[in-house]
Scaffold this active site. Structure first.
Site, PDB file in Angstrom:
ATOM      1  CD  GLU A 190      24.886  48.668  45.625  1.00 57.22           C
ATOM      2  OE1 GLU A 190      24.745  48.474  44.392  1.00 57.22           O
ATOM      3  OE2 GLU A 190      24.564  49.731  46.187  1.00 57.22           O
ATOM      4  N   GLY A 200      25.601  53.435  46.719  1.00 57.99           N
ATOM      5  CA  GLY A 200      24.924  54.450  47.530  1.00 57.99           C
ATOM      6  C   GLY A 200      24.933  55.826  46.896  1.00 57.99           C
ATOM      7  CD  GLU A 250      21.279  52.504  47.189  1.00 55.98           C
ATOM      8  OE1 GLU A 250      22.327  52.631  47.863  1.00 55.98           O
ATOM      9  OE2 GLU A 250      20.426  51.640  47.420  1.00 55.98           O
ATOM     10  CB  ALA A 285      28.597  52.498  51.280  1.00 58.84           C
TER      11      ALA A 285
HETATM   12  N1  CO8 Z   1      34.726  52.813  49.061  1.00 55.85           N
HETATM   13  C1  CO8 Z   1      35.936  53.127  49.537  1.00 55.85           C
HETATM   14  N2  CO8 Z   1      36.918  53.664  48.787  1.00 55.85           N
HETATM   15  C2  CO8 Z   1      36.649  53.873  47.498  1.00 55.85           C
HETATM   16  C3  CO8 Z   1      35.412  53.560  46.919  1.00 55.85           C
HETATM   17  C4  CO8 Z   1      34.402  53.020  47.766  1.00 55.85           C
HETATM   18  N3  CO8 Z   1      33.154  52.759  47.343  1.00 55.85           N
HETATM   19  N4  CO8 Z   1      35.442  53.858  45.606  1.00 55.85           N
HETATM   20  C5  CO8 Z   1      36.681  54.364  45.368  1.00 55.85           C
HETATM   21  N5  CO8 Z   1      37.400  54.378  46.506  1.00 55.85           N
HETATM   22  C6  CO8 Z   1      38.780  54.850  46.705  1.00 55.85           C
HETATM   23  C7  CO8 Z   1      39.808  53.845  46.213  1.00 55.85           C
HETATM   24  O1  CO8 Z   1      40.037  52.866  47.193  1.00 55.85           O
HETATM   25  C8  CO8 Z   1      40.995  54.753  45.986  1.00 55.85           C
HETATM   26  O2  CO8 Z   1      41.562  55.071  47.232  1.00 55.85           O
HETATM   27  P1  CO8 Z   1      43.159  54.915  47.500  1.00 55.85           P
HETATM   28  O3  CO8 Z   1      43.774  55.875  46.511  1.00 55.85           O
HETATM   29  O4  CO8 Z   1      43.296  55.317  48.910  1.00 55.85           O
HETATM   30  O5  CO8 Z   1      43.485  53.494  47.191  1.00 55.85           O
HETATM   31  C9  CO8 Z   1      40.348  56.043  45.474  1.00 55.85           C
HETATM   32  O6  CO8 Z   1      39.000  56.011  45.899  1.00 55.85           O
HETATM   33  C10 CO8 Z   1      40.365  56.156  43.956  1.00 55.85           C
HETATM   34  O7  CO8 Z   1      39.731  55.006  43.437  1.00 55.85           O
HETATM   35  P2  CO8 Z   1      40.381  54.055  42.314  1.00 55.85           P
HETATM   36  O8  CO8 Z   1      41.867  54.128  42.394  1.00 55.85           O
HETATM   37  O9  CO8 Z   1      39.756  52.718  42.448  1.00 55.85           O
HETATM   38  O10 CO8 Z   1      39.894  54.800  40.994  1.00 55.85           O
HETATM   39  P3  CO8 Z   1      39.653  54.157  39.560  1.00 55.85           P
HETATM   40  O11 CO8 Z   1      39.392  55.322  38.644  1.00 55.85           O
HETATM   41  O12 CO8 Z   1      40.729  53.184  39.212  1.00 55.85           O
HETATM   42  O13 CO8 Z   1      38.291  53.280  39.707  1.00 55.85           O
HETATM   43  C11 CO8 Z   1      35.969  52.932  40.374  1.00 55.85           C
HETATM   44  C12 CO8 Z   1      37.072  53.950  39.961  1.00 55.85           C
HETATM   45  C13 CO8 Z   1      35.625  52.029  39.193  1.00 55.85           C
HETATM   46  C14 CO8 Z   1      34.768  53.762  40.796  1.00 55.85           C
HETATM   47  C15 CO8 Z   1      36.497  52.084  41.561  1.00 55.85           C
HETATM   48  O14 CO8 Z   1      37.040  52.944  42.550  1.00 55.85           O
HETATM   49  C16 CO8 Z   1      35.432  51.243  42.213  1.00 55.85           C
HETATM   50  O15 CO8 Z   1      35.052  50.214  41.697  1.00 55.85           O
HETATM   51  N6  CO8 Z   1      34.925  51.682  43.391  1.00 55.85           N
HETATM   52  C17 CO8 Z   1      33.919  50.939  44.130  1.00 55.85           C
HETATM   53  C18 CO8 Z   1      32.539  51.138  43.550  1.00 55.85           C
HETATM   54  C19 CO8 Z   1      31.499  50.346  44.314  1.00 55.85           C
HETATM   55  O16 CO8 Z   1      31.535  49.125  44.366  1.00 55.85           O
HETATM   56  N7  CO8 Z   1      30.530  51.053  44.894  1.00 55.85           N
HETATM   57  C20 CO8 Z   1      29.443  50.442  45.650  1.00 55.85           C
HETATM   58  C21 CO8 Z   1      29.817  50.367  47.081  1.00 55.85           C
HETATM   59  S1  CO8 Z   1      28.627  49.509  48.072  1.00 55.85           S
HETATM   60  C22 CO8 Z   1      27.414  50.646  48.313  1.00 55.85           C
HETATM   61  O17 CO8 Z   1      27.484  51.734  47.859  1.00 55.85           O
HETATM   62  C23 CO8 Z   1      26.256  50.212  49.138  1.00 55.85           C
HETATM   63  C24 CO8 Z   1      25.311  51.368  49.359  1.00 55.85           C
HETATM   64  C25 CO8 Z   1      24.600  51.291  50.638  1.00 55.85           C
HETATM   65  C26 CO8 Z   1      23.750  52.531  50.855  1.00 55.85           C
HETATM   66  C27 CO8 Z   1      24.139  53.349  52.045  1.00 55.85           C
HETATM   67  C28 CO8 Z   1      23.554  52.850  53.330  1.00 55.85           C
HETATM   68  C29 CO8 Z   1      22.117  52.847  53.471  1.00 55.85           C
END
Ligand code: CO8
Length: 260
Positions: free
Chosen positions: A131, A108, A111, A63
């Site tokens: 999460e 998500g 999922e 998400a």
């Molecule tokens: N949300 C928002 N932006 C994101 C997300 C995310 N989940 N993941 C990556 N991005 C964005 C980054 O902010 C970045 O944007 P910007 O260039 O504008 O700063 C761009 O994508 C590239 O990402 P990174 O620079 O971070 O790339 P890396 O290769 O360094 O890292 C990772 C990749 C490890 C995947 C890292 O981006 C990360 O940890 N992302 C978050 C992963 C995460 O925690 N996901 C779980 C989110 S919570 C969730 O999914 C709950 C689900 C609920 C279900 C839906 C509803 C029912």
């Protein structure tokens, strides 16, 4: 649709997530568009199978956490409720859904993979339910589907550590069917989907319903539904033609060999 595209090749539809610069993180708009895409494909008789993939280096990194940070409690609740409809549109889709996981499938996004029927992955695919690192737990059915599809200890391990793992870790348990080189992923997913879409729709859609029924602790409804379907398919034009064709080929071979 801005965040999702649907392309078609014969009876196969390919759904692609398109927020590549954000690793296809799913915001509210995208969730609505994914739901719309899968609900429309489910009802489309011209579609026999669906492939879902992501543009760029992410399948879907979960998400949109930046959008989460701006939501009111009511908006957060509404997002989670809308999520239930989206995951159902994939899992209960009339058509088989093949995940072609090209990169990060986290939260998500994982999922979504859990809601698919068959999973192919590239060598770059990474799975996780991180999460807990946000002080949260999954909201898209991840605890339930991961436990059912991966086993409880594996699910606990993923959920409690929030770790991120290569797709190859999920082959032995049968969750991932094949890990492929990046360039080979979509062609293979399409080939698989085309093969499935070429089979009789009543059998394909029926099989998907039957394996879902098998999750019921009481197997009786599943046994009954299976018998009803095989009987109906046996009576169908395709069933009759294919069964007779096999018998005729067999008889022809026997005649060639001089067997009675
Ligand atoms: N949300 C928002 N932006 C994101 C997300 C995310 N989940 N993941 C990556 N991005 C964005 C980054 O902010 C970045 O944007 P910007 O260039 O504008 O700063 C761009 O994508 C590239 O990402 P990174 O620079 O971070 O790339 P890396 O290769 O360094 O890292 C990772 C990749 C490890 C995947 C890292 O981006 C990360 O940890 N992302 C978050 C992963 C995460 O925690 N996901 C779980 C989110 S919570 C969730 O999914 C709950 C689900 C609920 C279900 C839906 C509803 C029912």
């Amino acid at each position: 649709m801005d965040t999702v595209s649907i392309t078609r090749a014969g009876r196969v539809a390919i759904v692609t997530f398109r927020r590549a610069d954000q690793l296809n993180a799913m915001n509210k708009q995208m969730m609505g568009e994914i739901t719309e895409a899968f609900e429309s494909l489910s009802a489309d008789a011209a579609v026999g199978a669906i492939v879902v993939t992501g543009e760029g280096k992410g399948f879907m990194a979960g998400a949109d956490i930046k959008e989460y940070a701006t939501q009111t409690e009511a908006e957060f609740d509404a997002f989670q409720k809308a999520g239930a409809r989206m995951y159902a549109a994939i899992e209960q889709n009339a058509k088989p859904v093949i995940a072609a996981v090209n990169g990060y499938a986290l939260g998500g996004g994982f999922e979504i993979v859990l809601a698919c029927d068959i999973v192919l992955a590239s060598e770059k695919a990474r799975f996780g339910l991180p999460e807990i690192k946000l002080g949260l737990v999954p909201g898209g059915g991840g605890t339930q589907r991961a436990t059912r599809k991966l086993g409880r200890n594996r699910a606990n391990h993923m959920l409690l550590t929030g770790g991120i793992y290569p797709a190859s870790d999920f082959v032995a348990c049968g969750f991932v069917a094949e890990v492929l080189a990046t360039d080979a992923l979509l062609p293979r997913a399409q080939e698989l989907a085309e093969g499935i879409a070429a089979e009789p729709p009543d059998a394909v859609e029926g099989l998907k319903r039957l394996t879902a029924l098998a999750l019921d602790p009481d197997p009786t409804p599943g046994f009954e539904a299976e018998r009803a379907l095989v009987t109906a398919l046996y009576r169908s034009e395709t069933g009759q033609a294919r069964v007779r064709a096999f018998a005729e080929r067999s008889a022809a071979k026997a005649a060639e060999k001089g067997r009675p």
